[in-house]
Design an enzyme around this catalytic site. Structure first.
Site, short mmCIF file in Angstrom:
data_model
loop_
_atom_site.label_atom_id
_atom_site.label_comp_id
_atom_site.label_asym_id
_atom_site.label_seq_id
_atom_site.Cartn_x
_atom_site.Cartn_y
_atom_site.Cartn_z
N ASP A 1 -3.66 10.73 8.61
CA ASP A 1 -2.34 10.23 8.98
C ASP A 1 -1.86 10.74 10.33
O ASP A 1 -2.06 11.90 10.68
CB ASP A 1 -1.30 10.62 7.91
N GLU B 1 0.88 -1.17 0.00
CA GLU B 1 0.00 0.00 0.00
C GLU B 1 0.91 1.22 0.00
O GLU B 1 1.63 1.46 0.97
CB GLU B 1 -0.89 -0.02 1.25
#
Length: 262
Positions: A61, A50
């Site tokens: 994130d 990924e």
């Protein structure tokens, strides 16, 4: 059209284990090293890669990944470098490559153009954290045309109606969010992930991979008691930051010790 991603999960299952999905940001610490790092990950146990093109507003994130992506942007990463990297990695390893991207860059690039360029580079599909199937008709059409996988996210807070939609629209696997919030490492994974996977099974999902907060081999093993794959990001990015490509290889081997079903 057979999903390369689903096939990789099924191949792991046939070996009596779960799949290991490894995340790395592209362009960190520089483009070539990020290519070498992804290859290293594939050579040290990752069943699926990924890869995340850096984005200026990475709402999902955690700090370690944010710092890496900001460094990559500062070093001059451009969206088109995504395809350069995917092609270079696909030339060296036979592991399916998913690009994990926020939707705005794809929109700016052009949905069909992005799909065509990703396919030409040897990519397997997209993970799209900030769009839902009902707002993605262009992408669904492009992925059906190209055979690319489309991985949507399911969260513990998702309604049954939304989970049904995600189950029907996703190919490859459903990205099952273990906890609400940003990526990073947590001492204990939320039991909500187990419940969420069970709900997805009720809607016919055969391939559910759990991500967000998985950072140890024990956590990988724990997730694979009920899910088909474990997704690790932050722990790998930290290993690359602190120990370079060799440190990443060691961390990947440590984590994949957890993929053998208990």
């Amino acid at each position: 059209m057979t999903s390369r991603v689903a096939a990789a999960i099924d191949a792991a299952k046939a070996e009596g284990r779960g799949a290991f999905v490894g995340y790395l940001p592209l362009g960190y610490p520089d483009l070539q090293t990020s290519i070498d790092a992804a290859v290293t990950l594939a050579e040290n146990g990752a069943d699926i890669l990924e890869l995340g093109p850096p984005y200026s507003d990475p709402v999902m994130d955690g700090l370690i990944i944010q710092e890496a992506t900001q460094a990559a942007l500062a070093a001059g990463f451009r969206l088109r470098d995504t395809f350069t990297a995917v092609r270079a990695i696909a030339d060296r390893v036979d592991v399916p490559i998913l690009v994990m991207t926020y939707w705005n860059p794809v929109l700016q690039y052009g949905v069909d153009r992005f799909a065509d360029d990703l396919l030409a580079a040897g990519g397997a599909g997209l993970i799209t954290p900030d769009i839902t199937p009902d707002s993605a008709p262009d992408w669904i059409a492009a992925s059906e045309r190209t055979g690319l996988d489309r991985v949507f996210l399911a969260a513990p807070t998702s309604t049954d109606e939304r989970l049904r939609m995600i189950a029907e629209a996703s190919t490859g696997f459903v990205y099952t969010v273990s906890t609400m919030g940003i990526t990073g490492e947590r001492a204990e994974l939320d039991a909500a992930a187990r419940t969420l996977v069970a709900r997805l099974r009720g809607f016919g999902v055969d391939h559910a991979c759990v991500g967000i907060g998985i950072s140890t081999a024990d956590q990988v093993a724990g997730v694979l008691e009920y899910a088909d794959g474990a997704i690790v990001g932050t722990a790998l990015v930290r290993a690359l930051r602190d120990g370079g490509v060799e440190g990443l290889a060691a961390e990947s081997r440590t984590l994949t010790a957890g993929v053998v079903g208990r």
